[in-house]
Write an enzyme that holds these catalytic residues in place. Structure first.
Site, PDB file in Angstrom:
ATOM      1  N   SER A  24      -3.394   7.109  -4.767  1.00  0.00           N
ATOM      2  CA  SER A  24      -4.212   6.344  -5.216  1.00  0.00           C
ATOM      3  C   SER A  24      -4.409   6.708  -6.528  1.00  0.00           C
ATOM      4  O   SER A  24      -4.843   5.958  -7.386  1.00  0.00           O
ATOM      5  CB  SER A  24      -5.492   6.464  -4.202  1.00  0.00           C
ATOM      6  OG  SER A  24      -5.321   5.742  -2.790  1.00  0.00           O
ATOM      7  N   GLY A  95       1.298  -2.504  -2.317  1.00  0.00           N
ATOM      8  CA  GLY A  95       0.166  -3.152  -2.361  1.00  0.00           C
ATOM      9  C   GLY A  95      -0.879  -2.956  -3.423  1.00  0.00           C
ATOM     10  O   GLY A  95      -1.801  -3.588  -3.910  1.00  0.00           O
ATOM     11  N   ARG A 123       2.158  -9.697   2.549  1.00  0.00           N
ATOM     12  CA  ARG A 123       0.967  -9.136   2.542  1.00  0.00           C
ATOM     13  C   ARG A 123      -0.118  -9.901   1.715  1.00  0.00           C
ATOM     14  O   ARG A 123       0.092 -10.493   0.727  1.00  0.00           O
ATOM     15  CB  ARG A 123       1.048  -7.508   2.045  1.00  0.00           C
ATOM     16  CG  ARG A 123       1.775  -6.618   2.812  1.00  0.00           C
ATOM     17  CD  ARG A 123       1.845  -5.498   2.364  1.00  0.00           C
ATOM     18  NE  ARG A 123       0.471  -4.729   2.682  1.00  0.00           N
ATOM     19  CZ  ARG A 123       0.194  -3.485   2.049  1.00  0.00           C
ATOM     20  NH1 ARG A 123       1.196  -2.943   1.333  1.00  0.00           N
ATOM     21  NH2 ARG A 123      -0.893  -2.835   2.074  1.00  0.00           N
ATOM     22  N   GLN A 170      -9.155  -1.358  -2.425  1.00  0.00           N
ATOM     23  CA  GLN A 170      -8.300  -2.238  -3.223  1.00  0.00           C
ATOM     24  C   GLN A 170      -9.105  -3.503  -3.943  1.00  0.00           C
ATOM     25  O   GLN A 170      -8.826  -3.768  -5.037  1.00  0.00           O
ATOM     26  CB  GLN A 170      -7.097  -2.562  -2.530  1.00  0.00           C
ATOM     27  CG  GLN A 170      -6.133  -1.445  -2.203  1.00  0.00           C
ATOM     28  CD  GLN A 170      -4.972  -1.692  -1.452  1.00  0.00           C
ATOM     29  OE1 GLN A 170      -4.879  -3.121  -1.386  1.00  0.00           O
ATOM     30  NE2 GLN A 170      -3.776  -0.868  -1.525  1.00  0.00           N
ATOM     31  N   ASP A 316      -5.524   5.238   6.362  1.00  0.00           N
ATOM     32  CA  ASP A 316      -3.813   5.518   6.144  1.00  0.00           C
ATOM     33  C   ASP A 316      -3.465   6.736   7.255  1.00  0.00           C
ATOM     34  O   ASP A 316      -2.424   6.862   7.496  1.00  0.00           O
ATOM     35  CB  ASP A 316      -3.600   5.885   4.636  1.00  0.00           C
ATOM     36  CG  ASP A 316      -3.837   4.785   3.758  1.00  0.00           C
ATOM     37  OD1 ASP A 316      -3.604   3.635   4.290  1.00  0.00           O
ATOM     38  OD2 ASP A 316      -4.145   5.159   2.598  1.00  0.00           O
ATOM     39  N   LYS A 343      -0.931  -3.807   6.529  1.00  0.00           N
ATOM     40  CA  LYS A 343      -0.394  -2.808   5.860  1.00  0.00           C
ATOM     41  C   LYS A 343       1.044  -2.860   5.677  1.00  0.00           C
ATOM     42  O   LYS A 343       1.521  -4.126   5.684  1.00  0.00           O
ATOM     43  CB  LYS A 343      -0.651  -1.293   6.568  1.00  0.00           C
ATOM     44  CG  LYS A 343      -2.272  -1.285   6.364  1.00  0.00           C
ATOM     45  CD  LYS A 343      -2.895  -1.024   5.113  1.00  0.00           C
ATOM     46  CE  LYS A 343      -4.261  -0.705   4.969  1.00  0.00           C
ATOM     47  NZ  LYS A 343      -4.855  -0.688   3.828  1.00  0.00           N
ATOM     48  N   ARG A 347       0.633  -2.052  11.403  1.00  0.00           N
ATOM     49  CA  ARG A 347       0.626  -0.681  12.044  1.00  0.00           C
ATOM     50  C   ARG A 347       0.172  -0.544  13.554  1.00  0.00           C
ATOM     51  O   ARG A 347       0.338   0.468  14.237  1.00  0.00           O
ATOM     52  CB  ARG A 347      -0.058   0.199  11.092  1.00  0.00           C
ATOM     53  CG  ARG A 347       0.672   0.324   9.727  1.00  0.00           C
ATOM     54  CD  ARG A 347      -0.020   1.559   8.997  1.00  0.00           C
ATOM     55  NE  ARG A 347       0.948   1.827   7.792  1.00  0.00           N
ATOM     56  CZ  ARG A 347       0.446   2.427   6.658  1.00  0.00           C
ATOM     57  NH1 ARG A 347      -0.749   2.689   6.281  1.00  0.00           N
ATOM     58  NH2 ARG A 347       1.254   2.539   5.582  1.00  0.00           N
ATOM     59  N   ARG A 390       4.309   5.695   6.254  1.00  0.00           N
ATOM     60  CA  ARG A 390       3.668   6.333   7.392  1.00  0.00           C
ATOM     61  C   ARG A 390       4.105   6.367   8.865  1.00  0.00           C
ATOM     62  O   ARG A 390       3.706   7.486   9.507  1.00  0.00           O
ATOM     63  CB  ARG A 390       2.203   5.915   6.998  1.00  0.00           C
ATOM     64  CG  ARG A 390       1.690   6.258   5.586  1.00  0.00           C
ATOM     65  CD  ARG A 390       0.170   6.177   5.409  1.00  0.00           C
ATOM     66  NE  ARG A 390      -0.287   6.147   4.136  1.00  0.00           N
ATOM     67  CZ  ARG A 390      -0.255   6.783   3.097  1.00  0.00           C
ATOM     68  NH1 ARG A 390       0.087   8.150   3.488  1.00  0.00           N
ATOM     69  NH2 ARG A 390      -0.525   6.419   1.941  1.00  0.00           N
TER      70      ARG A 390
HETATM   71  C1  S3P Z   1      -5.900   2.336  -1.166  1.00  0.00           C
HETATM   72  C2  S3P Z   1      -6.705   1.708  -0.329  1.00  0.00           C
HETATM   73  C3  S3P Z   1      -6.525   1.383   0.965  1.00  0.00           C
HETATM   74  C4  S3P Z   1      -5.191   2.231   1.430  1.00  0.00           C
HETATM   75  C5  S3P Z   1      -4.059   2.090   0.471  1.00  0.00           C
HETATM   76  C6  S3P Z   1      -4.686   2.729  -0.877  1.00  0.00           C
HETATM   77  C7  S3P Z   1      -6.280   2.549  -2.499  1.00  0.00           C
HETATM   78  O1  S3P Z   1      -6.327   0.039   1.209  1.00  0.00           O
HETATM   79  O2  S3P Z   1      -4.954   1.815   2.690  1.00  0.00           O
HETATM   80  O3  S3P Z   1      -2.971   3.006   0.929  1.00  0.00           O
HETATM   81  O4  S3P Z   1      -5.371   3.124  -3.436  1.00  0.00           O
HETATM   82  O5  S3P Z   1      -7.130   1.843  -3.020  1.00  0.00           O
HETATM   83  P1  S3P Z   1      -7.319  -0.854   1.633  1.00  0.00           P
HETATM   84  O6  S3P Z   1      -8.301  -0.465   0.150  1.00  0.00           O
HETATM   85  O7  S3P Z   1      -6.809  -2.384   1.360  1.00  0.00           O
HETATM   86  O8  S3P Z   1      -8.135  -0.553   2.573  1.00  0.00           O
END
Ligand code: S3P
Length: 431
Positions: A24, A95, A123, A170, A316, A343, A347, A390
């Site tokens: 991230s 994503g 997605r 996100q 995660d 995801k 999952r 994962r």
């Molecule tokens: C992430 C937020 C998470 C996480 C992803 C990375 C990020 O997703 O699952 O692997 O870097 O902001 P969500 O915010 O959609 O839950």
């Protein structure tokens, strides 16, 4: 189709490791450096495929980025420095790249076409395009604009006040990034805290960002100033080995220099609640991010309930927590985690299919899992990663609990977030 054989029966997981940089934080470092004025250097950048996708996307938009292994130099061109790309931009499997980038492109006065691989193409992107459209950007894509391939026309965006309908960092990040381009104050209300790396890193780039209760406010048109970033180790990657150690009675493992941001350390709290012996020690701060060591020993575990505000802090880690729960005495209930279905793969379904075939008493619910655990030997055989990093790593760790070999189909996806996973796994196994 590629496959590999894994046989890792051992009594203990021991030693000291460092894990690669946080995914991230690595994504955000490229994005904010590109939008800043001046040259930023990023150390311990994660060279996993997803983060390399972020680099190539910004290169395609005219940002000069030099990669020297895990040290990256980004020559930022300011808020409005991105160029139109003559080609559609490939976002691979990522994503995070896509959703955060959509926020930036919403405020960028150009037209872009974005596409991704098979998984990314199913997605949902409407979770960000709905609020970004309210701000004034225009999107079109497959399924009435819900999915990639997608075209974006950004430009003059207006601030909004938006309450997150899904507990997703996100979505929050995407809106805040678009908010940088407005001439007012954008507010995001998060009913449950989600990872706050965007907020912390914006501060490191000199942006004034406020939080009051569960509302984050950002005034637009602030200039980002280039800065140097060191990326902490990724606790979501470390989680696989931390759980491996917790599973084996004689284990004693230390993970060094890992990110300990409280919005990410749910796995530590879950392990403590399951009865594991685990300690963390913050050794320093890099910018606003705490970093330190995790020490974990093996021992008996008990089932617990994981729900509500726990979920974004372990989102995660749920596949590996499910494996852990299979060996814990009693019932583990995971709920409020419906977003797991969206995801890299579904999952919930993947974990149920795999662990059920390994002999675990597990069922999936609409928004989670119910696992009736007990210390047991799992069944080996052939298992598919579902092309999800994962899930692939969960299967690999399960090999600690089988007598027979495991054949992992499509293991290559693990390099999305942890290219050196198997080398590190071998380092910490006691013969
Ligand atoms: C992430 C937020 C998470 C996480 C992803 C990375 C990020 O997703 O699952 O692997 O870097 O902001 P969500 O915010 O959609 O839950």
């Amino acid at each position: 189709m590629s496959s590999m054989t894994i046989s890792r029966r051992t009594n203990a997981v021991k030693g000291m490791i460092t894990v690669p940089g946080d995914k991230s934080i690595s994504h955000r470092s490229i994005m904010l450096a590109a939008l800043s004025n001046g040259t930023s250097t990023i150390n311990n950048f994660l060279t996993g495929e997803d983060c390399l996708t972020t680099i190539s996307a910004f290169q395609a938009m005219g940002i000069h980025i030099i990669q020297n292994d895990s040290e990256i130099t980004v020559h930022g061109k300011g808020l409005y420095g991105l160029e139109e790309s003559s080609q559609p931009i490939n976002l691979g499997n990522s994503g995070t790249t896509t959703r955060l980038l959509l926020g930036i492109l919403a405020g960028t006065p150009h037209h872009y076409c974005l596409y991704g691989d098979e998984s990314l193409s199913v997605r949902p992107m409407d979770r960000v395009t709905i609020p970004l459209s309210k701000m004034g950007a225009t999107f079109d894509g497959n399924q009435q604009g819900r999915l990639l391939p997608m075209s974006v026309r950004g430009g003059e965006v207006q601030p909004i006040e938006y309450t997150l309908p899904i507990n997703s960092a996100q979505i929050k990040s995407s809106i805040l990034l678009a908010g940088l381009f407005t001439t007012g104050v954008t507010k995001v209300v998060e009913p449950v805290p989600t990872r706050d790396h965007t907020e912390r890193m914006l501060t490191a780039f000199g942006v004034d960002i406020g939080r009051e209760g569960n509302t984050i406010s950002l005034r637009g048109q602030q200039q980002l100033e280039a800065t140097d970033i060191e990326v902490p180790g990724d606790i979501s990657s470390a989680a696989f080995f931390i759980c491996a150690a917790a599973l084996k009675a004689d284990s004693d493992l230390v993970v060094k220099d890992v990110g300990l941001n409280p919005t990410r350390t749910g796995i530590i709290d879950v392990l403590k609640r399951m009865g594991a012996t685990i300690e963390t020690r913050i050794t320093r701060y890099i910018g606003d991010e705490p970093i330190g060591d995790v020490t974990v020993q093996g021992g008996p575990l008990n089932g617990i309930t994981i729900s509500g505000a726990d979920i974004p802090r372990v989102i995660d880690e749920i596949p590996i927590i499910a494996l852990l729960a299979s060996q814990a005495e009693g019932k583990t209930l995971i709920k409020d985690a419906e977003d797991l279905r969206y995801k890299e793969t579904d999952r919930i379904q993947a974990v149920v299919d795999i662990l059920h075939s390994m002999g675990v008493d597990i069922i999936g619910t609409e928004d989670g899992l119910i696992i009736n655990g007990k210390p047991s030997t799992l069944k080996g055989g052939e298992y598919h990663s579902y092309k999800d990093h994962r899930i692939g790593m969960m299967i690999a760790i399960a090999s600690l609990l089988t007598d027979e070999e495991i054949t992992l189909q499509e293991p290559d996806c693990i390099s999305i977030s942890y290219p050196s996973f198997f080398a590190h796994f071998d380092q910490i196994l006691e013969d």
